[in-house]
Every structure is written in C-alpha cells, then in structure tokens.
Design a protein around this motif. Structure first.
Motif, PDB file in Angstrom:
ATOM      1  N   GLU A   1      39.192  37.930  34.095  1.00  0.00           N
ATOM      2  CA  GLU A   1      40.360  36.445  33.697  1.00  0.00           C
ATOM      3  C   GLU A   1      41.632  35.737  34.474  1.00  0.00           C
ATOM      4  O   GLU A   1      40.939  34.944  35.372  1.00  0.00           O
ATOM      5  N   ASP A   2      42.115  37.039  35.270  1.00  0.00           N
ATOM      6  CA  ASP A   2      42.974  36.735  36.176  1.00  0.00           C
ATOM      7  C   ASP A   2      42.477  36.284  37.402  1.00  0.00           C
ATOM      8  O   ASP A   2      42.886  35.241  38.152  1.00  0.00           O
ATOM      9  N   MET A   3      41.441  36.935  38.108  1.00  0.00           N
ATOM     10  CA  MET A   3      40.297  36.666  38.993  1.00  0.00           C
ATOM     11  C   MET A   3      39.848  35.537  39.258  1.00  0.00           C
ATOM     12  O   MET A   3      39.437  34.378  40.042  1.00  0.00           O
ATOM     13  N   ALA A   4      39.593  35.196  37.617  1.00  0.00           N
ATOM     14  CA  ALA A   4      38.360  33.655  37.598  1.00  0.00           C
ATOM     15  C   ALA A   4      39.875  32.995  37.998  1.00  0.00           C
ATOM     16  O   ALA A   4      39.376  31.619  38.661  1.00  0.00           O
ATOM     17  N   THR A   5      41.571  33.174  37.131  1.00  0.00           N
ATOM     18  CA  THR A   5      42.371  31.991  37.293  1.00  0.00           C
ATOM     19  C   THR A   5      42.586  32.268  38.640  1.00  0.00           C
ATOM     20  O   THR A   5      43.229  30.961  39.236  1.00  0.00           O
ATOM     21  N   ALA A   6      42.120  32.954  39.773  1.00  0.00           N
ATOM     22  CA  ALA A   6      43.095  33.200  40.825  1.00  0.00           C
ATOM     23  C   ALA A   6      41.762  32.498  41.514  1.00  0.00           C
ATOM     24  O   ALA A   6      42.370  31.566  43.037  1.00  0.00           O
ATOM     25  N   LEU A   7      40.714  31.963  41.567  1.00  0.00           N
ATOM     26  CA  LEU A   7      39.533  31.145  42.512  1.00  0.00           C
ATOM     27  C   LEU A   7      39.996  29.768  42.126  1.00  0.00           C
ATOM     28  O   LEU A   7      40.004  28.873  42.988  1.00  0.00           O
ATOM     29  N   GLU A   8      40.199  29.741  40.880  1.00  0.00           N
ATOM     30  CA  GLU A   8      40.630  28.174  40.270  1.00  0.00           C
ATOM     31  C   GLU A   8      41.876  27.761  40.729  1.00  0.00           C
ATOM     32  O   GLU A   8      42.060  26.738  41.751  1.00  0.00           O
ATOM     33  N   ARG A   9      43.100  28.243  40.710  1.00  0.00           N
ATOM     34  CA  ARG A   9      43.890  27.745  41.309  1.00  0.00           C
ATOM     35  C   ARG A   9      44.258  27.868  43.072  1.00  0.00           C
ATOM     36  O   ARG A   9      44.740  27.157  43.067  1.00  0.00           O
ATOM     37  N   THR A  10      43.650  28.498  43.596  1.00  0.00           N
ATOM     38  CA  THR A  10      43.347  28.842  45.099  1.00  0.00           C
ATOM     39  C   THR A  10      41.872  27.728  44.955  1.00  0.00           C
ATOM     40  O   THR A  10      42.126  27.282  46.875  1.00  0.00           O
ATOM     41  N   GLY A  11      41.837  27.045  44.519  1.00  0.00           N
ATOM     42  CA  GLY A  11      40.214  26.237  44.971  1.00  0.00           C
ATOM     43  C   GLY A  11      39.055  26.099  46.026  1.00  0.00           C
ATOM     44  O   GLY A  11      38.084  25.407  46.141  1.00  0.00           O
ATOM     45  N   LEU A  12      39.455  28.307  45.587  1.00  0.00           N
ATOM     46  CA  LEU A  12      37.824  28.968  46.456  1.00  0.00           C
ATOM     47  C   LEU A  12      36.526  29.039  45.952  1.00  0.00           C
ATOM     48  O   LEU A  12      35.625  30.033  46.004  1.00  0.00           O
ATOM     49  N   LEU A  13      36.732  29.068  44.208  1.00  0.00           N
ATOM     50  CA  LEU A  13      35.829  29.134  43.435  1.00  0.00           C
ATOM     51  C   LEU A  13      34.707  28.730  44.289  1.00  0.00           C
ATOM     52  O   LEU A  13      34.553  27.395  44.460  1.00  0.00           O
ATOM     53  N   GLY A  14      33.459  29.006  44.680  1.00  0.00           N
ATOM     54  CA  GLY A  14      32.590  28.281  45.451  1.00  0.00           C
ATOM     55  C   GLY A  14      32.826  29.102  47.115  1.00  0.00           C
ATOM     56  O   GLY A  14      31.089  28.953  48.003  1.00  0.00           O
ATOM     57  N   GLU A  15      33.742  29.383  47.365  1.00  0.00           N
ATOM     58  CA  GLU A  15      33.409  29.455  48.786  1.00  0.00           C
ATOM     59  C   GLU A  15      34.109  31.074  48.262  1.00  0.00           C
ATOM     60  O   GLU A  15      33.496  32.142  49.883  1.00  0.00           O
ATOM     61  N   VAL A  16      34.295  31.844  48.019  1.00  0.00           N
ATOM     62  CA  VAL A  16      34.753  33.394  47.454  1.00  0.00           C
ATOM     63  C   VAL A  16      34.172  33.717  46.973  1.00  0.00           C
ATOM     64  O   VAL A  16      34.313  33.276  45.455  1.00  0.00           O
ATOM     65  N   SER A  17      33.310  34.940  46.606  1.00  0.00           N
ATOM     66  CA  SER A  17      32.552  35.473  45.490  1.00  0.00           C
ATOM     67  C   SER A  17      33.743  37.031  45.456  1.00  0.00           C
ATOM     68  O   SER A  17      34.140  37.475  45.753  1.00  0.00           O
ATOM     69  N   ILE A  18      33.421  37.440  43.827  1.00  0.00           N
ATOM     70  CA  ILE A  18      34.640  38.774  43.278  1.00  0.00           C
ATOM     71  C   ILE A  18      33.615  38.499  42.480  1.00  0.00           C
ATOM     72  O   ILE A  18      33.452  38.619  41.230  1.00  0.00           O
ATOM     73  N   ASP A  19      33.500  40.517  43.048  1.00  0.00           N
ATOM     74  CA  ASP A  19      32.478  41.116  41.716  1.00  0.00           C
ATOM     75  C   ASP A  19      33.178  42.181  41.208  1.00  0.00           C
ATOM     76  O   ASP A  19      35.357  42.231  41.545  1.00  0.00           O
ATOM     77  N   LYS A  20      33.581  42.988  40.594  1.00  0.00           N
ATOM     78  CA  LYS A  20      34.409  44.508  40.139  1.00  0.00           C
ATOM     79  C   LYS A  20      34.108  45.611  39.581  1.00  0.00           C
ATOM     80  O   LYS A  20      32.525  45.303  39.481  1.00  0.00           O
ATOM     81  N   VAL A  21      33.918  46.858  39.906  1.00  0.00           N
ATOM     82  CA  VAL A  21      33.287  48.218  39.960  1.00  0.00           C
ATOM     83  C   VAL A  21      33.450  48.338  38.274  1.00  0.00           C
ATOM     84  O   VAL A  21      34.632  47.495  37.597  1.00  0.00           O
ATOM     85  N   ARG A  22      32.751  49.063  38.070  1.00  0.00           N
ATOM     86  CA  ARG A  22      32.579  49.243  36.338  1.00  0.00           C
ATOM     87  C   ARG A  22      33.793  50.158  36.253  1.00  0.00           C
ATOM     88  O   ARG A  22      34.439  50.805  36.865  1.00  0.00           O
ATOM     89  N   GLN A  23      33.822  50.315  34.713  1.00  0.00           N
ATOM     90  CA  GLN A  23      35.040  50.539  33.843  1.00  0.00           C
ATOM     91  C   GLN A  23      35.154  52.756  34.108  1.00  0.00           C
ATOM     92  O   GLN A  23      33.791  53.006  34.538  1.00  0.00           O
ATOM     93  N   TYR A  24      35.398  53.069  34.548  1.00  0.00           N
ATOM     94  CA  TYR A  24      35.987  54.687  35.438  1.00  0.00           C
ATOM     95  C   TYR A  24      36.060  55.677  34.390  1.00  0.00           C
ATOM     96  O   TYR A  24      36.313  56.473  35.042  1.00  0.00           O
ATOM     97  N   PHE A  25      36.082  55.622  32.629  1.00  0.00           N
ATOM     98  CA  PHE A  25      36.565  56.187  32.304  1.00  0.00           C
ATOM     99  C   PHE A  25      35.941  58.070  32.402  1.00  0.00           C
ATOM    100  O   PHE A  25      36.889  58.873  32.209  1.00  0.00           O
ATOM    101  N   ASP A  26      34.490  57.596  32.453  1.00  0.00           N
ATOM    102  CA  ASP A  26      34.403  58.505  32.745  1.00  0.00           C
ATOM    103  C   ASP A  26      33.412  59.525  34.133  1.00  0.00           C
ATOM    104  O   ASP A  26      32.769  60.510  33.769  1.00  0.00           O
ATOM    105  N   HIS A  27      34.672  58.642  35.202  1.00  0.00           N
ATOM    106  CA  HIS A  27      33.907  59.086  35.817  1.00  0.00           C
ATOM    107  C   HIS A  27      34.583  60.633  36.805  1.00  0.00           C
ATOM    108  O   HIS A  27      35.567  60.408  36.397  1.00  0.00           O
ATOM    109  N   PRO A  28      33.907  61.196  37.181  1.00  0.00           N
ATOM    110  CA  PRO A  28      34.787  62.888  37.384  1.00  0.00           C
ATOM    111  C   PRO A  28      35.611  62.778  38.778  1.00  0.00           C
ATOM    112  O   PRO A  28      36.391  62.912  37.854  1.00  0.00           O
ATOM    113  N   GLY A  29      35.626  61.514  39.645  1.00  0.00           N
ATOM    114  CA  GLY A  29      37.315  61.828  40.115  1.00  0.00           C
ATOM    115  C   GLY A  29      38.225  60.940  38.868  1.00  0.00           C
ATOM    116  O   GLY A  29      39.917  61.842  39.987  1.00  0.00           O
TER     117      GLY A  29
END
Length: 393
Positions: A145-173
């Motif tokens: 949500e905060d990432m979406a809010t950041a796109l809205e507040r900066t007016g960059l929705l449509g100009e900048v795309s933001i993805d997110k890595v998966r939840q990594y609770f069981d990643h070996p790292g």
C-alpha cells in the motif's frame, strides 16, 4: 493484455501467480519499517506507526520508554544501512548493476522519498525488497500500500512501475541463519551446563510478533483455506518445524528437540484477542514441565531491532532467569552472508524470470506468490487501499 495489477511492470501486470518472464529492472527499493534516531523523534515516530488506530498517548509514552532506554535511537535504521551496503557488495561481486535505494514506511527516509529519488536518477522499472518475510497486513500488504501511495503522491503512476519480490519466509537464505544460530545456542547451553539433557531439559521457543487474531485470520489470500491464524501462523509454524528438524539433525540427537511457537510485543487492548501464548507466560510454565533451559529463536524478525533487544534480551531473558532457567537468544539474520545472498537470489528470480520449479523453498507452503491474490492480508478495519504487487482488493 489486461492490466490487473496497479503500477506493475508489463511482465507482472496480468496478475499471474508467479512471473516467469525476465524483467530489466533499473533499481531495487529496499523497504524498511523505520525507527527514531533521537529522543525528539520517538513520539512522532510512534504516532506514524499507530496512525488511525486510536492508541492513547499514554500508551505511546509507555512504549517510548523502550526507545529512550537506548537514547531514543532505534537500531533498525543502522541495520538497514548495513543491509543496503551488504546487498550492494553482493550485487557488485556478481557483476549485477542494480542500484539499491532505501526507504522506510514510518520514518526518514520515507518510501515516497525513495521512489522520487529513483525517478530523479532516471530509473523507471523498480523492484521492491521488503525487510519482512511473512504474510500479514503489517508485514506484507502495508508495504505494498505504501508503494502505491508513493506513486500517487509523486504523480509517477504510469511513469514508474514497481514490482515486489515474494514473501521469503521459507527461502533457504532466511532459514539458514536460524538453523546455524539455534544449533550454536543449544551447544552454548550444553557447554555452560554439562548436566543438561537436550532431550528433556531444553525447550526451544520460536517467537514472532503477536498480531490480533482477526488480522491473522485474514493473512494470506482468501482463496486458500488456512486454519485459524491464517497464512501468518501457518508460515511461522512451517518455518519452526523446518528449523527444529534441521537443528536436531545437526546436533545428532535421537529425538527431536522440544519446541513451541510463542508470540511477543503485543500492543492492543486487553479486550481484543491477540495471538498467544505470550513468550513470558510460556517461559514461566517451563519449570513445571521439567525444563531447565530455554533457547529463544526470533524467527519472525530479520534484524535485532527494538522489539528483539527490549522484549527478548531484556524482558524474556529476565523472565527466564527469574524462573531459574538458563537461557540464550539466537541472532536474527541481519547481514548474515546466506541471508544477503538469498535476497539477491530473490531479486534475480524476477530479473531472470526463473521458473517456479527452479525456485527454492524449504517448506510445503512455498515458493510464495510474486503477485498477491485477491483479498490477501486486507485490514478488516478499513476498505482495502490500492496496493502494488497484488490483484485488488
């Protein structure tokens, strides 16, 4: 292609569970929780954290004393600076040209600042790496949500795309540091107390942040049927089982170490049900069960921040001593080489579009989704807010 995911890269916009198309990301956003860096920051920071929840000022002052005990400075920001540097070094060692920009949810530098900085530096396709491994509103969706809010507040929705890595609770790292730390913790207790029998005298307590039962029940996607506690509890139990079995094997024990899942850092009113048992209550019961020592494993946390240092190192270990128990607290991943390397592996999953069957996961629950499913981790008190990396609501 129908765009179902807010602010997503073209590869992720359709909302497939796992994105197996390579994406040429320009930069990584390291998203942290944030913390105060001086006495004058403490109460404003806590107001940020609890905004909209109606927490009385006297409760904020009570929690604020934990920070004031350490000079008003939370260690979490310094941990994120260290993690940022470690990620940059790991990326450089692999010849990967991906800048890391740090932003927080609750204190400077804010996520909105990080997104604006990325844009100002010419970056348009961003990948978020959150310092939280599990599924719940506060540990997953609120970052989105905060990432979406950041796109809205900066007016960059449509100009900048933001993805997110998966939840990594069981990643070996993420899991490897806990296996190593818990093994070392048991060995430390045995070295200091040679008469301990690990099969009968030692209890391992796997601990995480308590959250309201209702929030836990809503964690994870609504399309999957988890038992009470939702994905949040299921993920933690799966990690605890995996770590405990590995530690038992490392120690060469005939029988698995006794363990249980406990919770800490509750902050809600007494009338509201939160996940239990509280770690201090659980410790108090151990002598009557014949236990003489306790190993505390903070599997819910990625670094030794305030709720680890105060609630475990101060309160929980004090409770253990008061009940005649030898005790040790296991480190969090921090900048453990396996953790840092694992986070970069998670980034490269998305850069390279790694197929699902080639993605590591140490429990039966993973690999988790790249794109959160509808209804994932919604906050039941409010209508769902726009969020990146997930299908609405």
């Amino acid at each position: 292609m129908t765009e179902r995911v807010l602010g997503a890269s073209p590869a992720a916009a359709s909302g497939e569970e796992h994105v197996t198309v390579p994406v040429a990301y320009d930069a990584i956003i390291l998203a942290g929780f944030g913390g105060p860096e001086g006495q004058e920051d403490v109460i404003p920071f806590l107001r940020n954290v609890t905004g909209g929840r109606g927490i009385p000022e006297e409760r904020l002052e009570e929690v604020g004393e934990h920070y004031r005990h350490f000079g008003g400075v939370s260690p979490i920001n310094e941990h994120n600076r260290q993690l940022k540097a470690a990620l940059e070094a790991e990326l450089a060692s692999r010849g990967i040209d991906l800048p890391v920009i740090w932003g927080n949810r609750n204190w400077e530098p804010y996520i909105t600042d990080a997104v604006q900085e990325a844009y100002d530096r010419g970056f348009r396709t961003l990948l978020t790496l959150a310092t939280s491994a599990y599924s719940s509103y506060s540990s997953d969706r609120q970052y989105r949500e905060d990432m979406a809010t950041a796109l809205e507040r900066t007016g960059l929705l449509g100009e900048v795309s933001i993805d997110k890595v998966r939840q990594y609770f069981d990643h070996p790292g993420f899991i490897t540091p806990f296996i190593e730390g818990t093994t070392a913790g048991v060995r430390e207790l045995l070295a200091q107390n040679p008469d301990l029998d690990p099969a009968t005298d030692i209890q391992v307590l796997y601990t995480t942040h308590s959250i309201p039962n209702a929030d836990a029940d809503r964690s994870g996607p609504s399309e999957r049927c988890f038992p009470p506690g939702g994905a949040y509890v299921a993920q933690h139990l799966a990690v605890a089982r995996t770590v405990n079995q590995a530690v038992t094997a490392e120690l060469g024990l005939d029988a698995e170490l006794e363990w249980s899942m406990v919770y800490q850092s509750r902050s809600g009113p007494p009338t509201q049900p939160w996940l239990e048992p509280d770690i201090n209550d659980a410790i108090a019961e151990l002598p009557s069960a014949g236990r003489r020592a306790v190993v505390i494993v903070p599997i819910g946390f990625v670094s030794d921040h305030m709720e680890v240092m105060w609630d475990l190192d101060n309160e929980a270990l004090t409770t253990a001593a008061e009940h005649g128990l030898a005790g040790v607290r296991v480190p969090t991943p921090g900048v453990h080489p396996a953790f840092v390397s694992g986070l970069v592996d998670l980034v490269m999953e998305r850069v390279n579009g790694v197929p699902l069957d080639e993605r590591p996961a140490e429990t039966e629950l993973g690999p988790w989704y790249d794109i959160c499913r509808p209804g994932c981790c919604v906050n039941g008190k409010f209508d769902p807010k726009p969020a990146i990396a997930g299908i609405a609501p």
